[in-house]
Design a protein around this motif. Structure first.
Motif, mmCIF file in Angstrom:
data_model
loop_
_atom_site.group_PDB
_atom_site.id
_atom_site.type_symbol
_atom_site.label_atom_id
_atom_site.label_comp_id
_atom_site.label_asym_id
_atom_site.label_seq_id
_atom_site.Cartn_x
_atom_site.Cartn_y
_atom_site.Cartn_z
ATOM 1 N N ILE A 104 0.835 -1.209 0.000
ATOM 2 C CA ILE A 104 0.000 0.000 0.000
ATOM 3 C C ILE A 104 0.864 1.251 0.000
ATOM 4 N N ASN A 113 1.227 2.798 -3.318
ATOM 5 C CA ASN A 113 0.022 3.017 -4.123
ATOM 6 C C ASN A 113 -0.774 4.206 -3.609
ATOM 7 N N SER A 114 -1.358 4.941 -4.527
ATOM 8 C CA SER A 114 -2.278 6.008 -4.146
ATOM 9 C C SER A 114 -3.652 5.417 -3.861
ATOM 10 N N ILE A 115 -4.489 6.191 -3.149
ATOM 11 C CA ILE A 115 -5.875 5.803 -2.881
ATOM 12 C C ILE A 115 -6.759 6.890 -3.475
ATOM 13 N N THR A 140 -7.857 12.191 -3.803
ATOM 14 C CA THR A 140 -6.745 11.268 -4.029
ATOM 15 C C THR A 140 -5.734 11.443 -2.902
ATOM 16 N N LEU A 144 -12.410 3.007 3.348
ATOM 17 C CA LEU A 144 -11.016 2.940 2.910
ATOM 18 C C LEU A 144 -10.313 1.699 3.454
ATOM 19 N N TYR A 182 -7.195 1.447 -5.336
ATOM 20 C CA TYR A 182 -5.907 1.369 -4.660
ATOM 21 C C TYR A 182 -4.872 1.173 -5.761
ATOM 22 N N ALA A 219 -11.459 -1.284 -5.895
ATOM 23 C CA ALA A 219 -11.650 -1.881 -4.566
ATOM 24 C C ALA A 219 -12.307 -3.257 -4.655
#
Length: 608
Positions: free
Chosen positions: A353, A356-358, A381, A405, A418, A423
């Protein structure tokens, strides 16, 4: 999977189907003992019919011996067979109803608890937000109470044995005179039918009262529990709560009384009808014997047969109501075990994670049975390793958003990604393995301090150094220093040798549990609400310094803590209204600036 509907009773299958499913479930749980016990009960049901046949032979041969047409020795094999059947019936009852059933009950209780726990872990978390789900769960948990399976098996086997007895004796009697079957029917049918109808009526009344019973249980725990005791006494709530409890109790009791009065009236009428059938059967048998249609032995056996059938029917009637009630509870249990929606299994590995961006686009969420959305059209973001604060008034959707999230809730609309993965594609177990969360309503486990912290990464609970390190980072090391057995101190007064912590101390323990996880994605959902501003600032500084490159989300009412983050998201009534740094948001003069203006006087800039 069957979704939780507003009225799960509509999905309840008929009682015979529930009984069949229960028996199959029992056989799969312990095949050897289940099949052996069923076979023994079936055999025990056939023995009375064999006894009726033997009684006829003994009476006929006894008359022949009395009249000198037969030697006494001719009766001895039948007397010996009668004695053997009596002993066999007693032996079968003892073996099948005690030794076999006890071990079978234990195996079923163990399997049921495993299935209930597995179901609670697999159901999506939003299902637990439904009131009707908790009503169903309470009824399903009836099957997990001690003795439930033993009683259900006893009632089932008693009815099985009684039914086999009534049918087999009726077959024997029918071979002598088919018209005598009418007496058997008159004796047998009315009461079981009434019993089933009355049992369903009782169950549905109890089902209507489920929520009242849950409320009564809550009032009882409030009146007698430790947590509420001080406020109950300070505010003088005892009399008020007791009156409320009494009102609920008598509202239910009055309906049960009226229902029982009707049931007893119906049962008395049907019993009289059944006795009339018994008298008619005896009269018909006597007339047929005098007319030469039955031998003396057959007449005597017919009297025994009617008694056997009457006894079998009494057993069926006496147990049918209980069995029907247990089966309705089992139906609720099976409905619960079939419930959905469940957490998706498997999925694509999210990778790390931290890299990685969310991203959220048009994200919305509505709780089950709610009239309005908790989140509406939210978009943002979060960059890898970014430290983000979520702020807003109570009910603005902050906790709901972090649960989404973390993969605990699934959005009702919109898109959440993600990195390059949606998701819905992500392996949620892998996502949660890399996530840590400390919620405001964290759990206070009734275990030792070390275990409370170690639960953050349960596979490393045996490593005391890891626990001490996490405690130091979260501030629980000072808590340990003040306890008699430090990390081995039990944190509850409900068990001997335990102690209790203050609210602030518990929050340090919960935060330390989050540090124990060493996750790449960390959420702090107002876990410092019970700490003073200085202590809160110390915790956040320590936490953010330890976060390093981890993606971090902080939820706090205190905007001074939000200043320590890279970026701030402002929620209002479920919508994202502002997004930026502290200085940017203050300069805009919007919602955040308004809240900051209200709180600015609380903070000493030397603290922050």
């Amino acid at each position: 999977m069957v979704p939780v509907g507003p009225d799960p009773i509509l999905q309840r299958p008929p009682a015979p189907r529930t009984l069949l499913r229960f028996l199959l479930w029992m056989i799969r749980t312990d095949p050897r003992r289940a099949i052996a016990s069923l076979a023994l009960q079936f055999t025990a049901g056939l023995l009375p019919a064999a006894t009726v046949w033997i009684v006829r032979e003994i009476f006929d041969r006894g008359l022949d011996v009395y009249e000198g047409r037969l030697a006494v020795d001719a009766m001895l094999p039948w007397l010996a067979l009668w004695g053997a059947l009596t002993l066999a019936e007693h032996g079968i009852w003892t073996w099948s109803r005690t030794i076999l059933l006890e071990r079978l009950k234990q195996a079923m209780e163990d399997r049921l608890l495993e299935q209930l726990q597995a179901k609670s872990r697999s159901l999506r978390l939003e299902v637990f937000e439904r009131a009707d789900f908790h009503d169903l769960l309470r009824r399903a948990q009836e099957a997990a109470t001690p003795g439930f399976f033993l009683n259900l098996l006893y009632e089932s086997y008693t009815i099985l044995t009684g039914t086999v007895t009534a049918v087999s004796v009726a077959v024997v009697v029918g071979l002598w005179d088919p018209l005598l079957l009418l007496a058997i029917v008159l004796v047998s049918l009315p009461s079981p039918i009434a019993g089933m109808i009355q049992s369903r009526s009782r169950f549905y009344l109890q089902r209507e009262q489920t929520q009242s019973q849950r409320l009564r249980g809550y009032l009882e725990s409030t009146l007698t529990g430790r947590d509420a005791a001080k406020e109950v006494r300070v505010f003088g709530l005892g009399p008020v709560l007791i009156r409320w409890w009494e009102y609920l109790y008598w509202r239910v009791a009055d309906r049960i009384y009226r229902q029982s009065r009707r049931h007893y009236a119906v049962a008395g009428t049907l019993s009289a009808f059944s006795l009339l059938g018994l008298a008619a059967g005896v009269g018909w048998a006597a007339w047929t014997a005098l007319d030469g249609g039955l031998s003396a032995g057959q007449f005597a056996a017919m009297i025994v047969a009617l008694r056997q059938v009457r006894h079998g029917v009494d057993e069926i009637v006496g147990r049918m109501g209980f069995l029907s009630h247990y089966l309705l509870n089992m139906a609720d249990l099976f409905i619960y075990l079939d419930l959905g929606p469940e957490e998706p299994r498997g999925g694509r590995d999210i990778g790390a994670i931290a890299g990685n961006s969310i991203a959220a686009r048009g994200l919305s969420f509505r709780y089950p049975q709610a009239e309005r959305s908790a989140l509406e059209d939210v978009a943002f973001t979060i960059r890898p390793g970014e430290r983000v604060a979520l702020v807003g008034a109570n009910g603005s959707g902050k906790t709901t958003l972090v649960k989404i999230l973390l993969g605990l809730f699934r959005p009702t609309a919109g898109e959440l990604r993600y990195g390059d993965l949606e998701a819905e594609e992500v392996d949620r177990e892998r996502l949660r393995d890399q996530s840590a969360a400390v919620f405001q309503d964290f759990t206070r486990f009734a275990f030792t301090l070390g275990e409370n912290i170690g639960f953050g990464r349960s596979e490393r609970m045996g490593e005391r150094g890891e626990i001490v390190s996490a405690a130091r980072q979260g501030g629980a090391d000072t808590v340990a220093d003040g306890l008699p057995e430090e990390y081995d101190t039990l944190l509850t007064r409900e068990f001997e040798g335990g102690t209790e912590l203050s609210g602030g101390e518990w929050q340090r323990v919960a935060i330390s549990r989050g540090f124990m996880r060493r996750a790449d994605f960390v959420v702090l959902d107002e876990p410092t609400a019970s700490l003073d501003p200085q202590a809160e600032a110390d915790v956040f500084r320590r936490f953010l310094s330890m976060a390093g490159g981890r993606t971090t989300i902080v939820v706090s009412h205190r905007l001074g803590s939000a200043r320590l983050c890279d970026r701030i998201l402002v929620l209002k009534e479920g919508r994202l209204v502002e997004n930026g740094t502290h200085d940017e948001l203050v300069s805009r003069g919007g919602e955040y600036a308004r809240m900051w203006g209200l709180q600015a006087g609380w903070y000493d800039r030397e603290v922050l």
